[in-house]
Scaffold this motif. Structure first.
Motif, PDB file in Angstrom:
ATOM      1  N   GLU A  25      46.595  35.681  31.531  1.00  0.00           N
ATOM      2  CA  GLU A  25      46.128  37.019  31.188  1.00  0.00           C
ATOM      3  C   GLU A  25      44.695  36.900  30.705  1.00  0.00           C
ATOM      4  O   GLU A  25      44.392  36.096  29.825  1.00  0.00           O
ATOM      5  N   GLU A  49      41.470  38.861  29.064  1.00  0.00           N
ATOM      6  CA  GLU A  49      41.110  40.064  28.305  1.00  0.00           C
ATOM      7  C   GLU A  49      39.772  40.592  28.772  1.00  0.00           C
ATOM      8  O   GLU A  49      38.876  39.828  29.115  1.00  0.00           O
ATOM      9  N   THR A  90      43.901  44.040  29.738  1.00  0.00           N
ATOM     10  CA  THR A  90      44.150  42.675  30.209  1.00  0.00           C
ATOM     11  C   THR A  90      44.336  42.701  31.723  1.00  0.00           C
ATOM     12  O   THR A  90      44.826  43.674  32.293  1.00  0.00           O
TER      13      THR A  90
END
Length: 187
Positions: free
Chosen positions: A154, A156, A166
């Motif tokens: 993931e 950001e 995300t």
């Protein structure tokens, strides 16, 4: 009890004393093509290995890969991967053309930048990954293919409105490489 221990020690020693047709230490280096889903890139690796016997070797692989992906019309990512893995190979013959199968497991350090119509983001981390591989040695040359299974990350970032969000980035890739090795050939 001492006789049983002595017999077991002799049996193990005889197994190690058997002559090998190939030198035990091998140092491989290669370059190739990294193929993530929806993209491509380049890779380079160095792999020292030790042959336990003529059919089995264990080694360490250090690999770096740089990849770009384009998914659909509005999403792209650039990523770099560096991996340190322990692997094994089982050779299927003893001629100058030696096909093998193998597998490896280790740490994959990842860094990526992702851009989409919904925003942009960047991230880095380390994941544990696994790869099955097939290939062959021919003289002192090598060609192999592996698929690096690495969990997704993931990342950001911010969306097109400036809000935190995300992005899910796929990390797995197919590696196709050609290379050569020093040492490790027939005695």
């Amino acid at each position: 009890m001492k006789k049983l221990l002595l017999i077991a020690l002799m049996a193990v020693s005889i197994n190690f004393v058997n002559a090998q047709d190939y030198k035990p230490f091998q140092l491989y280096s290669g370059i190739g093509y990294a193929i993530p889903s929806g993209g491509g890139g380049i890779l380079f690796d160095i792999e020292p290995a030790y042959r336990i016997n003529d059919d089995i070797s264990v080694g360490l692989r250090w690999e770096v890969a740089a990849m770009a992906r384009i998914v659909g019309d509005q999403e792209a990512s650039l990523s770099g991967t560096s991996s340190y893995t322990l692997n094994g190979k089982y050779y299927l013959g003893n001629s100058s053309f030696r096909p093998y199968v193998g597998a490896g497991l280790g740490a994959f350090s990842l860094a990526s930048v992702s851009v989409s119509g919904a925003g942009a983001g960047a991230g880095a981390g380390t994941k544990i990954g696994f790869y099955p591989r097939i290939g062959f040695d021919w003289g002192h040359f090598n060609i192999n293919i592996d698929y690096n299974f690495i969990p997704s990350s993931e990342v950001e970032g911010v969306d097109d409105q400036g809000n935190a969000t995300t992005f899910d980035v796929a990390n797995s890739y197919l590696g196709i490489r050609i290379g050569a090795f020093l040492f490790g050939g027939k005695k």
